[in-house]
Design a protein around this motif. Structure first.
Motif, short mmCIF file in Angstrom:
data_model
loop_
_atom_site.label_atom_id
_atom_site.label_comp_id
_atom_site.label_asym_id
_atom_site.label_seq_id
_atom_site.Cartn_x
_atom_site.Cartn_y
_atom_site.Cartn_z
N UNK A 184 0.83 -1.20 0.00
CA UNK A 184 0.00 0.00 0.00
C UNK A 184 0.87 1.25 0.00
N UNK A 185 1.95 1.23 0.79
CA UNK A 185 2.86 2.39 0.82
C UNK A 185 3.50 2.61 -0.55
N UNK A 186 3.98 1.55 -1.17
CA UNK A 186 4.62 1.67 -2.48
C UNK A 186 3.64 2.23 -3.50
N UNK A 187 2.41 1.76 -3.49
CA UNK A 187 1.41 2.30 -4.42
C UNK A 187 1.21 3.80 -4.20
N UNK A 188 1.15 4.21 -2.95
CA UNK A 188 0.92 5.62 -2.67
C UNK A 188 2.11 6.47 -3.08
N UNK A 189 3.31 5.93 -2.97
CA UNK A 189 4.50 6.66 -3.42
C UNK A 189 4.44 6.84 -4.94
N UNK A 190 4.11 5.76 -5.64
CA UNK A 190 3.99 5.85 -7.10
C UNK A 190 2.97 6.91 -7.53
N UNK A 191 1.87 6.99 -6.77
CA UNK A 191 0.78 7.89 -7.13
C UNK A 191 0.96 9.30 -6.60
N UNK A 192 2.01 9.54 -5.83
CA UNK A 192 2.18 10.83 -5.15
C UNK A 192 2.55 11.97 -6.08
N UNK A 193 3.15 11.65 -7.21
CA UNK A 193 3.64 12.70 -8.10
C UNK A 193 4.96 13.29 -7.65
N UNK A 194 5.51 12.80 -6.55
CA UNK A 194 6.78 13.31 -6.03
C UNK A 194 7.96 12.64 -6.72
N UNK A 195 9.12 13.25 -6.58
CA UNK A 195 10.35 12.67 -7.13
C UNK A 195 10.93 11.70 -6.10
N UNK A 196 10.59 10.42 -6.26
CA UNK A 196 11.11 9.43 -5.31
C UNK A 196 12.38 8.74 -5.83
N UNK A 197 12.93 9.25 -6.94
CA UNK A 197 14.18 8.69 -7.46
C UNK A 197 14.01 7.25 -7.90
N UNK A 198 14.88 6.38 -7.40
CA UNK A 198 14.83 4.97 -7.76
C UNK A 198 13.97 4.15 -6.82
N UNK A 199 13.52 4.77 -5.72
CA UNK A 199 12.70 4.02 -4.78
C UNK A 199 12.87 4.51 -3.36
N UNK A 200 12.94 3.57 -2.41
CA UNK A 200 12.98 3.94 -1.00
C UNK A 200 14.18 3.34 -0.28
N UNK A 201 14.56 4.00 0.80
CA UNK A 201 15.60 3.49 1.69
C UNK A 201 15.05 3.43 3.11
N UNK A 202 15.54 2.50 3.90
CA UNK A 202 15.16 2.39 5.31
C UNK A 202 16.40 2.09 6.13
N UNK A 203 16.32 2.41 7.41
CA UNK A 203 17.39 2.07 8.34
C UNK A 203 16.86 1.15 9.42
N UNK A 204 17.62 0.13 9.74
CA UNK A 204 17.25 -0.83 10.78
C UNK A 204 18.34 -0.80 11.85
N UNK A 205 17.94 -0.62 13.10
CA UNK A 205 18.91 -0.63 14.19
C UNK A 205 19.63 -1.97 14.25
N UNK A 206 20.93 -1.91 14.46
CA UNK A 206 21.72 -3.13 14.50
C UNK A 206 21.21 -4.14 15.51
N UNK A 207 20.68 -3.65 16.63
CA UNK A 207 20.16 -4.56 17.66
C UNK A 207 18.87 -5.25 17.21
N UNK A 208 18.30 -4.79 16.10
CA UNK A 208 17.05 -5.35 15.60
C UNK A 208 17.25 -6.04 14.25
N UNK A 209 18.47 -6.56 14.02
CA UNK A 209 18.80 -7.11 12.71
C UNK A 209 17.99 -8.36 12.36
#
Length: 242
Positions: A184-209
């Motif tokens: 659902x998030x990816x669909x909304x990004x596609x439909x946003x009209x914003x410049x999302x470049x090549x896609x998305x990035x996320x960060x995960x805490x090392x303790x939560x690998x």
């Protein structure tokens, strides 16, 4: 029956509770850090980019999970002052209100805990706790929170400009809702009209690998991992153009 829908203002408190309930141990162990956490990783997105924020509704109107984010962190950072005045400094409302005494020099992320009685030989190693003052600074300094990093990270965020956070209360995990929320998030990004470049990035805490395997099943790939529990694992996911 449970279903996914867009975030509504009435979900504010429920989403804060979801954030706190799913924090990694280092944040969850500090009541003040836990209280501040939704103001860094939840409320900014739902306030500034509600069209790309989705919740899992339990079927009775209560949010029990979410996938929230924005299609372009750079545009998000430019809009961030609206969040500061509308939420953080809303003294008559539900914001944290208090602006840190100084926002020029970063507070240390960890504070040492007092040595225990077992530390009779003056060992240098001590347990550490998250510094709430550092979290309060990040709430007001979105450049520190989202944009600051080395040259490699800066280049990465220019290529994969969207970002998101996903959390589900434990009874709703492992039932396929995480995948559907991300879709659902990816669909909304596609439909946003914003410049999302090549896609998305996320960060995960090392303790939560332990959650990295889930993200890899969702099409993410690891691009940076310092291998430590106190660091961050960075993943990216390509989003095709509509």
């Amino acid at each position: 029956m449970a279903f996914i829908r867009h975030y509504k203002e009435t979900d504010f408190d429920a989403c804060a509770q979801i954030c706190v309930a799913t924090l990694p141990p280092s944040l969850a162990s500090s009541p003040e850090a836990a209280r501040l956490s939704p103001y860094l990783w939840t409320h900014p997105y739902t306030y500034l980019s509600p069209s790309t924020c989705h919740v899992l509704d339990d079927g009775a109107g209560s949010a029990v999970g979410y996938c929230i984010g924005c299609p372009d962190v750079h545009a998000f950072a430019e809009a961030y002052p609206r969040y500061v005045t509308g939420v953080l400094e809303d003294n008559g409302g539900r914001g944290i209100a208090a602006r840190p005494a100084q926002l020029e020099t970063r507070e240390p992320w960890f504070l040492p805990l007092p040595a225990t009685g077992d530390d009779r030989e003056g060992q240098e190693k001590q347990d550490k706790s998250i510094n709430p003052a550092a979290l309060a600074q990040l709430a007001y300094r979105t450049d520190w929170l989202l944009l600051e990093g080395d040259a490699a990270k800066t280049a990465l965020m220019r290529r994969w400009r969207a970002t998101m956070h996903i959390d589900l209360l434990e009874p709703w995990q492992g039932r396929g809702w995480g995948r559907r929320l991300i879709e659902a998030f990816v669909r909304s990004v596609r439909e946003s009209g914003a410049d999302y470049g090549e896609g998305e990035h996320i960060g995960v805490a090392g303790e939560n690998r332990k959650v990295v395997a889930f993200y890899e099943r969702m099409g993410f790939r690891v691009v940076s991992d310092d291998g430590g529990d106190e660091g961050t694992i960075v993943l990216v996911k390509d989003i095709e153009r509509p």
